[in-house]
Design a protein around this motif. Structure first.
Motif, PDB file in Angstrom:
ATOM      1  N   GLN A 173     -10.592  63.895  25.184  1.00 30.07           N
ATOM      2  CA  GLN A 173     -10.145  65.131  24.527  1.00 30.07           C
ATOM      3  C   GLN A 173      -9.095  65.889  25.349  1.00 30.07           C
ATOM      4  OE1 GLN A 173     -11.285  65.741  21.210  1.00 30.07           O
ATOM      5  NE2 GLN A 173     -11.837  63.642  21.674  1.00 30.07           N
ATOM      6  N   SER A 174      -8.212  65.129  26.002  1.00 35.13           N
ATOM      7  CA  SER A 174      -7.161  65.725  26.827  1.00 35.13           C
ATOM      8  C   SER A 174      -5.948  66.154  26.000  1.00 35.13           C
ATOM      9  CB  SER A 174      -6.699  64.724  27.889  1.00 35.13           C
ATOM     10  OG  SER A 174      -6.059  63.612  27.262  1.00 35.13           O
ATOM     11  N   GLY A 175      -5.902  65.717  24.738  1.00 33.59           N
ATOM     12  CA  GLY A 175      -4.731  65.983  23.912  1.00 33.59           C
ATOM     13  C   GLY A 175      -3.709  64.864  23.990  1.00 33.59           C
ATOM     14  N   PHE A 176      -4.040  63.828  24.751  1.00 32.87           N
ATOM     15  CA  PHE A 176      -3.169  62.665  24.911  1.00 32.87           C
ATOM     16  C   PHE A 176      -4.014  61.400  24.939  1.00 32.87           C
ATOM     17  CE2 PHE A 176      -0.946  66.196  26.866  1.00 32.87           C
ATOM     18  CZ  PHE A 176       0.323  66.085  26.314  1.00 32.87           C
ATOM     19  N   ILE A 177      -3.411  60.311  24.479  1.00 35.75           N
ATOM     20  CA  ILE A 177      -4.044  59.005  24.597  1.00 35.75           C
ATOM     21  C   ILE A 177      -3.409  58.322  25.803  1.00 35.75           C
ATOM     22  CG2 ILE A 177      -4.514  56.790  23.507  1.00 35.75           C
ATOM     23  CD1 ILE A 177      -4.102  58.208  20.780  1.00 35.75           C
ATOM     24  N   GLU A 178      -4.220  58.105  26.832  1.00 37.21           N
ATOM     25  CA  GLU A 178      -3.729  57.466  28.049  1.00 37.21           C
ATOM     26  C   GLU A 178      -3.944  55.956  27.973  1.00 37.21           C
ATOM     27  OE1 GLU A 178      -6.051  60.057  28.293  1.00 37.21           O
ATOM     28  OE2 GLU A 178      -4.808  61.693  29.041  1.00 37.21           O
ATOM     29  N   GLU A 179      -3.387  55.251  28.943  1.00 30.67           N
ATOM     30  CA  GLU A 179      -3.424  53.791  28.963  1.00 30.67           C
ATOM     31  C   GLU A 179      -4.850  53.243  28.869  1.00 30.67           C
ATOM     32  OE1 GLU A 179      -1.580  50.091  31.575  1.00 30.67           O
ATOM     33  OE2 GLU A 179      -0.827  52.110  31.891  1.00 30.67           O
ATOM     34  N   GLU A 185      -7.457  54.578  27.500  1.00 36.18           N
ATOM     35  CA  GLU A 185      -7.964  54.780  26.140  1.00 36.18           C
ATOM     36  C   GLU A 185      -7.327  53.792  25.173  1.00 36.18           C
ATOM     37  OE1 GLU A 185      -9.001  59.528  26.229  1.00 36.18           O
ATOM     38  OE2 GLU A 185      -6.902  58.934  26.180  1.00 36.18           O
ATOM     39  N   LEU A 186      -6.056  53.457  25.399  1.00 36.54           N
ATOM     40  CA  LEU A 186      -5.397  52.456  24.554  1.00 36.54           C
ATOM     41  C   LEU A 186      -6.029  51.085  24.722  1.00 36.54           C
ATOM     42  CD1 LEU A 186      -1.553  53.154  24.702  1.00 36.54           C
ATOM     43  CD2 LEU A 186      -3.099  53.469  22.774  1.00 36.54           C
ATOM     44  N   LYS A 187      -6.401  50.761  25.946  1.00 38.30           N
ATOM     45  CA  LYS A 187      -7.022  49.458  26.220  1.00 38.30           C
ATOM     46  C   LYS A 187      -8.267  49.270  25.346  1.00 38.30           C
ATOM     47  CE  LYS A 187      -7.976  46.515  30.138  1.00 38.30           C
ATOM     48  NZ  LYS A 187      -6.823  45.694  29.880  1.00 38.30           N
ATOM     49  N   LEU A 188      -8.995  50.357  25.102  1.00 41.61           N
ATOM     50  CA  LEU A 188     -10.232  50.317  24.316  1.00 41.61           C
ATOM     51  C   LEU A 188     -10.006  50.713  22.858  1.00 41.61           C
ATOM     52  CD1 LEU A 188     -12.534  51.947  27.003  1.00 41.61           C
ATOM     53  CD2 LEU A 188     -12.087  49.517  26.615  1.00 41.61           C
ATOM     54  N   PHE A 189      -8.750  50.743  22.434  1.00 42.10           N
ATOM     55  CA  PHE A 189      -8.357  51.194  21.095  1.00 42.10           C
ATOM     56  C   PHE A 189      -9.172  50.547  19.977  1.00 42.10           C
ATOM     57  CE2 PHE A 189      -5.666  50.551  17.315  1.00 42.10           C
ATOM     58  CZ  PHE A 189      -5.392  51.862  16.984  1.00 42.10           C
ATOM     59  N   LEU A 190      -9.297  49.232  19.970  1.00 49.95           N
ATOM     60  CA  LEU A 190      -9.973  48.535  18.877  1.00 49.95           C
ATOM     61  C   LEU A 190     -11.450  48.894  18.803  1.00 49.95           C
ATOM     62  CD1 LEU A 190      -8.349  44.984  19.140  1.00 49.95           C
ATOM     63  CD2 LEU A 190      -7.769  46.830  17.551  1.00 49.95           C
ATOM     64  N   GLN A 191     -12.038  49.251  19.930  1.00 53.50           N
ATOM     65  CA  GLN A 191     -13.459  49.589  19.959  1.00 53.50           C
ATOM     66  C   GLN A 191     -13.749  50.919  19.258  1.00 53.50           C
ATOM     67  OE1 GLN A 191     -14.489  49.105  24.095  1.00 53.50           O
ATOM     68  NE2 GLN A 191     -13.966  46.939  24.021  1.00 53.50           N
ATOM     69  N   ASN A 192     -12.722  51.705  18.979  1.00 56.11           N
ATOM     70  CA  ASN A 192     -12.900  52.920  18.177  1.00 56.11           C
ATOM     71  C   ASN A 192     -13.166  52.577  16.713  1.00 56.11           C
ATOM     72  OD1 ASN A 192     -12.300  55.216  20.051  1.00 56.11           O
ATOM     73  ND2 ASN A 192     -10.450  54.026  20.333  1.00 56.11           N
ATOM     74  N   GLY A 250     -18.081  46.299  18.690  1.00 61.85           N
ATOM     75  CA  GLY A 250     -18.026  44.925  19.168  1.00 61.85           C
ATOM     76  C   GLY A 250     -16.623  44.362  19.320  1.00 61.85           C
ATOM     77  N   ALA A 251     -15.616  45.168  19.023  1.00 63.82           N
ATOM     78  CA  ALA A 251     -14.226  44.683  19.101  1.00 63.82           C
ATOM     79  C   ALA A 251     -13.822  44.465  20.553  1.00 63.82           C
ATOM     80  CB  ALA A 251     -13.295  45.690  18.437  1.00 63.82           C
ATOM     81  N   ARG A 252     -12.831  43.625  20.726  1.00 60.60           N
ATOM     82  CA  ARG A 252     -12.356  43.308  22.073  1.00 60.60           C
ATOM     83  C   ARG A 252     -11.492  44.428  22.633  1.00 60.60           C
ATOM     84  NH1 ARG A 252      -6.992  41.586  22.653  1.00 60.60           N
ATOM     85  NH2 ARG A 252      -5.868  41.323  20.696  1.00 60.60           N
ATOM     86  N   ALA A 253     -11.355  44.426  23.942  1.00 59.18           N
ATOM     87  CA  ALA A 253     -10.395  45.324  24.588  1.00 59.18           C
ATOM     88  C   ALA A 253      -9.012  44.681  24.470  1.00 59.18           C
ATOM     89  CB  ALA A 253     -10.756  45.515  26.060  1.00 59.18           C
ATOM     90  N   LEU A 254      -7.982  45.498  24.426  1.00 53.89           N
ATOM     91  CA  LEU A 254      -6.627  44.953  24.427  1.00 53.89           C
ATOM     92  C   LEU A 254      -6.320  44.376  25.797  1.00 53.89           C
ATOM     93  CD1 LEU A 254      -4.640  47.768  22.538  1.00 53.89           C
ATOM     94  CD2 LEU A 254      -5.614  45.673  21.601  1.00 53.89           C
ATOM     95  N   THR A 255      -5.471  43.364  25.821  1.00 57.69           N
ATOM     96  CA  THR A 255      -5.042  42.806  27.104  1.00 57.69           C
ATOM     97  C   THR A 255      -4.113  43.815  27.785  1.00 57.69           C
ATOM     98  OG1 THR A 255      -3.058  41.761  26.211  1.00 57.69           O
ATOM     99  CG2 THR A 255      -5.106  40.450  26.139  1.00 57.69           C
ATOM    100  N   ASP A 256      -3.858  43.607  29.066  1.00 49.85           N
ATOM    101  CA  ASP A 256      -2.943  44.502  29.782  1.00 49.85           C
ATOM    102  C   ASP A 256      -1.564  44.499  29.127  1.00 49.85           C
ATOM    103  OD1 ASP A 256      -4.917  45.261  31.544  1.00 49.85           O
ATOM    104  OD2 ASP A 256      -4.273  43.904  33.140  1.00 49.85           O
ATOM    105  N   ALA A 257      -1.095  43.312  28.716  1.00 50.09           N
ATOM    106  CA  ALA A 257       0.228  43.202  28.089  1.00 50.09           C
ATOM    107  C   ALA A 257       0.255  43.949  26.751  1.00 50.09           C
ATOM    108  CB  ALA A 257       0.612  41.739  27.897  1.00 50.09           C
ATOM    109  N   GLU A 258      -0.788  43.792  25.949  1.00 50.16           N
ATOM    110  CA  GLU A 258      -0.856  44.488  24.665  1.00 50.16           C
ATOM    111  C   GLU A 258      -0.914  46.002  24.878  1.00 50.16           C
ATOM    112  OE1 GLU A 258      -3.292  41.482  21.712  1.00 50.16           O
ATOM    113  OE2 GLU A 258      -4.398  42.473  23.312  1.00 50.16           O
ATOM    114  N   THR A 259      -1.696  46.433  25.859  1.00 53.60           N
ATOM    115  CA  THR A 259      -1.841  47.859  26.146  1.00 53.60           C
ATOM    116  C   THR A 259      -0.505  48.456  26.566  1.00 53.60           C
ATOM    117  OG1 THR A 259      -4.136  47.513  26.830  1.00 53.60           O
ATOM    118  CG2 THR A 259      -3.097  49.559  27.532  1.00 53.60           C
ATOM    119  N   LYS A 260       0.205  47.770  27.450  1.00 54.73           N
ATOM    120  CA  LYS A 260       1.502  48.266  27.933  1.00 54.73           C
ATOM    121  C   LYS A 260       2.529  48.301  26.797  1.00 54.73           C
ATOM    122  CE  LYS A 260       0.796  47.117  32.785  1.00 54.73           C
ATOM    123  NZ  LYS A 260       0.143  48.380  33.012  1.00 54.73           N
TER     124      LYS A 260
END
Length: 109
Positions: free
Chosen positions: A55-61, A63-70, A74-84
């Motif tokens: 709840q910082s008002g921003f989506i940081e890296e 949080e993006l890595k765990l995007f699909l889990q929102n 059971g969804a996977r985490a994004l890879t480092d390349a996908e996150t970047k």
């Protein structure tokens, strides 16, 4: 999940199924398949609030890595390349994070 009330369960399942393999996540395709790009500005803001876990008002890296889990626990985490790549696509002002306006622009693009 919190987004299930805003989005159709079948759309979430189909969108997640399309990106189960590593390096297969494409944000534009995902937003369209999950139905978020057709939602109102208010619904997009609600989705942002779920993804912005601290709840910082921003989506940081991290949080993006765990995007699909929102969308499904059971969804996977994004890879480092996908996150970047996702961060680079959304971070218009170059501050290393995605604000609500940047997120809305990505969803509607």
């Amino acid at each position: 999940m919190a987004l299930a009330g805003t989005l159709k369960e079948a759309d979430i399942t189909a969108a997640l199924a399309a990106c189960t393999a590593a390096e297969s996540f494409k944000h534009k395709e995902f937003f369209a398949k999950v139905g978020l790009s057709a939602k109102s500005a208010d619904d997009i803001k609600k989705a942002f609030g779920v993804i912005d876990q601290d709840q910082s008002g921003f989506i940081e890296e991290e949080e993006l890595k765990l995007f699909l889990q929102n969308f499904s626990a059971g969804a996977r985490a994004l890879t480092d390349a996908e996150t970047k790549a996702f961060l680079k696509a959304g971070d218009i002002d170059g501050d290393g994070m995605i604000g609500i306006d940047e997120f809305a622009s990505m969803v509607k693009a």
